[in-house]
Write a protein that holds these residues in place. Structure first.
Motif, short mmCIF file in Angstrom:
data_model
loop_
_atom_site.label_atom_id
_atom_site.label_comp_id
_atom_site.label_asym_id
_atom_site.label_seq_id
_atom_site.Cartn_x
_atom_site.Cartn_y
_atom_site.Cartn_z
N LEU A 1 -41.15 -13.72 23.34
CA LEU A 1 -40.91 -12.43 23.60
C LEU A 1 -42.49 -11.88 23.47
O LEU A 1 -42.96 -10.73 24.39
CB LEU A 1 -40.36 -11.58 22.70
N SER A 2 -43.45 -12.58 22.74
CA SER A 2 -44.81 -11.88 22.61
C SER A 2 -45.69 -12.46 23.67
O SER A 2 -46.94 -12.18 23.83
CB SER A 2 -45.39 -12.24 21.20
N ASP B 1 -45.64 -12.03 26.88
CA ASP B 1 -45.90 -10.90 27.90
C ASP B 1 -46.77 -9.73 27.28
O ASP B 1 -47.26 -9.18 28.24
CB ASP B 1 -44.67 -10.05 28.03
N ILE B 2 -47.10 -9.94 26.13
CA ILE B 2 -48.15 -8.97 25.53
C ILE B 2 -49.55 -9.02 26.16
O ILE B 2 -50.03 -10.32 26.16
CB ILE B 2 -48.09 -8.82 24.04
N ASN B 3 -50.12 -8.33 26.74
CA ASN B 3 -51.34 -8.44 27.32
C ASN B 3 -52.63 -8.69 26.66
O ASN B 3 -53.50 -9.72 26.68
CB ASN B 3 -51.74 -7.22 28.26
#
Lengths: 128, 359
Positions: free
Chosen positions: B96-97, B99-101
């Motif tokens: 899930l992390s 996708d964090i830019n």
């Protein structure tokens, strides 16, 4: 299909925002923000389901459930700060976007400090 | 002449020929009984009586170890479930992390998960090292308290005091202390450095952590070689001295006029009884050491297996760093088990050598 609804909502919002940019820039900004909020609200129940599944998997980990809660909270903070900073950058306000990201990092660190503190204490006891 | 013969016969009737039970009652086993009682729930004297009388004590060993194995199996199932659940959660959060830019935020979240796993794992290694130290102390305590008894039995068999046995026991204790003072700190440092190396993703401490782990392996090998050397000395010196002293004593006893041969023969019966007791003492001490040491060995082995199995199961789901952390902890537990195994093998072999000098 849920993805169809999200895709449709996104396209409509993007088109509206582009059209309104020609007429009034402020309305274009508001349209983009509303579209993002609507999409986020739409996917929120699914994210709750994911979090419930994670809680179910970690059901037996009574001692570590608060640590897992910290990680999920950190993830949520990261997503919110990412969305809002991207919105700001879309409207040319990159400095505001950077500050929002910085705020997100600081809040994540504050939440994670308790976990890191406990872990460091365990490791120091192990080294003794 | 008739009266002299009656007098001699009445003297012979008064000579008590001791059986094993009487020998047992006369030997001072208080110290070793106390030590065994403190460290196990066995009765040392009852065990020797059982061994001397030829009773089957395998059921006792099976019961003690079997109960423990069953208990540890059920505990291990819940441990492996917890580790796998935590690993799956860390894997999901990692996905899930992604996708964090901002990569620093994503890394921070992942490192938090890895630190949680590391804190659980450090507790398990601390427990394993605690078991190693406790087991070594218990066995050293029992051997030290049993040494006077073994020397007594050895002297009674007219083999002469097996001074080599005392050297062997001291050498074994020294090697056990060496493992405690050198091997364990090296193992801890090696595991910590390797874990930090893996979590930092920079591999700057790769060679240093390998150096510490190699030092652990070499230290254990040096301890084993030192022990074999001491055992070699015992076989060369102690055994030969014992045999010659025994023959001399026997010859001296047989020189007593008229009753020399009979007393010598009665003495042989005493020696046979003492030999049985002496060997029983050695056997029982070995059994006690096996029971004391097998339980921590099983516990540490199961812990190591749990972590290795968890790493294998989580490999498709989790990121490499998390898997590497879990694997390192399993590896460290295996090395603690190896150290414990070497210490126990040394103590058991030294007792076996001491037993062989009681012939």
């Amino acid at each position: 299909m849920e993805i169809g609804k999200i895709a449709a909502l996104g396209i409509i919002g993007a088109v509206l925002s582009v059209i309104l940019r020609e007429e009034k820039r402020s309305y274009s900004m508001l349209t983009a923000i509303m579209t993002c909020i609507l999409i986020f609200a739409f996917i929120l129940p699914y994210m709750s389901e994911i979090i419930e599944s994670i809680k179910k998997i970690g059901g037996g980990l009574n001692i570590y459930s608060e640590y897992i809660a910290v990680m999920i909270k950190a993830l949520a903070i990261a997503y919110v700060s990412m969305f809002t900073s991207q919105l700001c950058r879309d409207f040319g306000q990159s400095s505001i976007g950077d500050k929002i990201e910085l705020g997100g990092k600081v809040i994540i660190l504050i939440n994670a400090v308790s976990v890191i503190d406990d872990a460091a204490y365990s490791i120091m006891r192990f080294m003794q | 002449m008739r009266y002299i013969l009656v007098f001699i016969i009445s003297l012979l009737i008064c000579v008590n020929v001791y059986g094993e039970e009487e020998i047992l009652d006369r030997l001072d086993m208080e110290a070793v009984e106390k030590a065994v009682d403190e460290n196990t729930d066995l009765s040392f004297k009852e065990l020797i009586k059982a061994v001397v009388s030829g009773q089957d004590i395998s059921e006792l060993i099976k019961r003690d170890i079997g109960d423990f194995v069953k208990k540890k199996l059920s505990q291990s199932k819940s441990s492996i479930r917890n580790i796998i659940a935590l690993g799956i959660i860390c894997g999901l959060i990692n996905i899930l992390s992604q996708d964090i830019n901002d990569r620093s935020v994503a890394e921070l979240i992942n490192i938090t998960g890895q630190i949680i796993i590391l804190s659980i794992a450090s507790v398990s290694i601390k427990n394993s090292i605690g078991l190693l130290k406790d087991c070594t102390e218990s066995i050293t305590d029992i051997i030290n308290s049993a040494l006077p008894l073994i020397m007594t039995v050895t002297a009674l068999t007219r083999q002469g005091a097996a001074a080599g046995g005392a050297i062997l026991a001291m050498g074994t204790e020294a090697v056990a202390k060496g493992i405690d003072a050198v091997v364990i700190p090296l193992l801890v440092m090696g595991a910590v450095l390797k874990t930090v190396n893996v979590i930092s993703n920079r591999e700057i401490l790769d060679r240093l952590s390998e150096l510490f782990m190699s030092a652990v392996s070499w230290s254990l090998k040096v301890c084993a070689y030192a022990f074999v050397f001491i055992m070699g000395l015992e076989r060369i010196s102690g055994g030969a001295v014992g045999r010659s002293a025994g023959s001399l004593l026997k010859s001296a006893v047989k020189m007593i006029p008229v009753v020399g041969d009979i007393v010598g023969g009665a003495g042989d019966m005493v020696v046979t009884a003492v030999l049985a007791v002496g060997n029983a003492v050695g056997i029982v001490l070995i059994i006690v050491i096996v029971i004391i040491s097998s339980i921590p060995l099983i516990e540490i082995g199961m812990t190591a297996l749990v972590y290795k199995l968890a790493a294998a199961v989580l490999e498709p789901i989790c990121d490499k760093t998390t898997i590497a952390v879990i694997d390192i902890i399993g590896e460290a537990n295996f090395r603690v088990m190896a150290a414990l195994f070497i210490v126990n093998a040394m103590f058991i072999m030294s007792l076996a050598v001491l037993m062989c000098s009681v012939r």
